[in-house]
Structure formats: structure tokens, C-alpha cells
Design a protein around this motif. Structure first.
Motif, mmCIF file in Angstrom:
data_model
loop_
_atom_site.group_PDB
_atom_site.id
_atom_site.type_symbol
_atom_site.label_atom_id
_atom_site.label_comp_id
_atom_site.label_asym_id
_atom_site.label_seq_id
_atom_site.Cartn_x
_atom_site.Cartn_y
_atom_site.Cartn_z
ATOM 1 N N ALA A 278 -24.037 -18.943 21.539
ATOM 2 C CA ALA A 278 -25.051 -18.140 20.852
ATOM 3 C C ALA A 278 -24.975 -16.658 21.201
ATOM 4 O O ALA A 278 -25.654 -15.846 20.583
ATOM 5 C CB ALA A 278 -26.448 -18.668 21.198
ATOM 6 N N ILE A 279 -24.150 -16.281 22.172
ATOM 7 C CA ILE A 279 -24.123 -14.885 22.637
ATOM 8 C C ILE A 279 -23.891 -13.888 21.500
ATOM 9 O O ILE A 279 -24.680 -12.944 21.353
ATOM 10 C CB ILE A 279 -23.106 -14.707 23.789
ATOM 11 N N PRO A 280 -22.844 -14.030 20.679
ATOM 12 C CA PRO A 280 -22.671 -13.039 19.593
ATOM 13 C C PRO A 280 -23.874 -12.978 18.643
ATOM 14 O O PRO A 280 -24.304 -11.891 18.233
ATOM 15 C CB PRO A 280 -21.413 -13.515 18.861
ATOM 16 N N THR A 281 -24.441 -14.131 18.333
ATOM 17 C CA THR A 281 -25.604 -14.176 17.433
ATOM 18 C C THR A 281 -26.813 -13.514 18.087
ATOM 19 O O THR A 281 -27.563 -12.790 17.432
ATOM 20 C CB THR A 281 -25.927 -15.632 17.051
ATOM 21 N N LEU A 282 -27.008 -13.760 19.380
ATOM 22 C CA LEU A 282 -28.130 -13.136 20.087
ATOM 23 C C LEU A 282 -27.951 -11.621 20.185
ATOM 24 O O LEU A 282 -28.925 -10.877 20.085
ATOM 25 C CB LEU A 282 -28.282 -13.746 21.485
ATOM 26 N N LEU A 283 -26.725 -11.179 20.370
ATOM 27 C CA LEU A 283 -26.472 -9.730 20.398
ATOM 28 C C LEU A 283 -26.816 -9.101 19.053
ATOM 29 O O LEU A 283 -27.406 -8.018 18.993
ATOM 30 C CB LEU A 283 -25.019 -9.442 20.764
ATOM 31 N N ARG A 284 -26.473 -9.788 17.947
ATOM 32 C CA ARG A 284 -26.840 -9.279 16.611
ATOM 33 C C ARG A 284 -28.357 -9.329 16.421
ATOM 34 O O ARG A 284 -28.947 -8.416 15.852
ATOM 35 C CB ARG A 284 -26.127 -10.081 15.525
ATOM 36 N N GLU A 285 -28.986 -10.401 16.909
ATOM 37 C CA GLU A 285 -30.442 -10.539 16.799
ATOM 38 C C GLU A 285 -31.148 -9.418 17.556
ATOM 39 O O GLU A 285 -32.180 -8.919 17.126
ATOM 40 C CB GLU A 285 -30.887 -11.905 17.350
ATOM 41 N N ASN A 286 -30.586 -9.007 18.656
ATOM 42 C CA ASN A 286 -31.172 -7.942 19.465
ATOM 43 C C ASN A 286 -31.241 -6.624 18.693
ATOM 44 O O ASN A 286 -32.070 -5.768 18.988
ATOM 45 C CB ASN A 286 -30.349 -7.764 20.747
ATOM 46 N N GLU A 287 -30.385 -6.474 17.689
ATOM 47 C CA GLU A 287 -30.349 -5.253 16.888
ATOM 48 C C GLU A 287 -31.359 -5.257 15.745
ATOM 49 O O GLU A 287 -31.633 -4.219 15.166
ATOM 50 C CB GLU A 287 -28.939 -5.030 16.324
ATOM 51 N N ARG A 288 -31.898 -6.422 15.407
ATOM 52 C CA ARG A 288 -32.884 -6.487 14.322
ATOM 53 C C ARG A 288 -34.175 -5.824 14.762
ATOM 54 O O ARG A 288 -34.654 -6.057 15.861
ATOM 55 C CB ARG A 288 -33.185 -7.937 13.950
#
Length: 124
Positions: free
Chosen positions: A61-71
């Protein structure tokens, strides 16, 4: 008519096998469920999913969480906390994968996290 001894033995062996198979499939199913929930329109649902992915140690989930952090609508404190739970050698390959993301800020966050892990000696 009573069942034969062989059928009882077969049944006794089948039940633990089914339980073990169910346990083996349960964790990946949970990972998929929460990764799916991370795509929800509801910020509360995404926040809960991020929290659970961290607790479950879902390094994928790390890449997805990094993208989520930008929302802008995400609870970045919860996402950062989930990412903090996903530290260590197992996170290295997923952080390296995130360096290739098309979003520059995701790449920056991944690079920063990799640097911190190297600095702390968690990865080489």
C-alpha cells in the motif's frame, strides 16, 4: 448405519486443512479490501482504510498511501501514521517503486522516506 472409520479420518483431516487455507487467504483479502476502500470518495472511509493498511503491515500500500497523502481531502496525519508503521527493510522495494510515480511530490516523499530509513540503518 454408522460411517466407516476411514470417512471419519478423512473428515478429521479435511477440517484443519480448510481452516488453514481460510487463514492463509484472509490476510490478502483484507489487504485488497482496504486498498479498494482507499479509493473511496468519502475521506472518512479513506482515513479508516489507511489506518488499517498500516496496522496490517500492508507494504504493497506504500505507493497508494503516498499518493493519498497528496490529496487535499485526506487526513494526512492518519496517512503519515500508517506510513510510519510501514518502515523497515520490507518497505524498500515499494518506496523504490514510488520513485517512478508520475506525481513529483509522491517521488519526493518516497525519496525522503528512503533517506530516513537509510539514515536510521533500517535498510542498506
Amino acid at each position: 448405519m454408522r460411517p466407516r472409520k476411514g470417512k471419519l479420518v478423512a473428515l478429521a483431516m479435511l477440517v484443519p486443512a480448510v481452516v488453514v487455507a481460510g487463514m492463509a487467504l484472509w490476510r490478502p483479502a483484507l489487504h485488497e479490501w482496504y486498498l479498494h476502500r482507499l479509493e473511496s470518495e468519502d475521506a472518512g472511509v479513506r482515513s479508516g482504510a489507511a489506518r488499517m493498511l498500516g496496522r496490517l503491515r500492508c507494504y504493497r500500500a506504500i505507493p497508494t498511501l503516498l499518493r493519498e497523502n497528496e490529496r487535499e481531502s485526506s487526513d494526512s496525519e492518519v496517512v503519515r501514521s500508517a506510513l510510519d508503521e510501514l518502515r523497515g527493510p520490507a518497505s524498500k522495494s515499494y518506496l523504490l517503486q514510488a520513485l517512478d510515480d508520475e506525481d513529483e511530490s509522491v517521488c519526493e516523499h518516497a525519496a525522503r522516506r528512503l533517506f530516513l530509513l537509510v539514515e536510521k540503518g533500517a535498510i542498506v
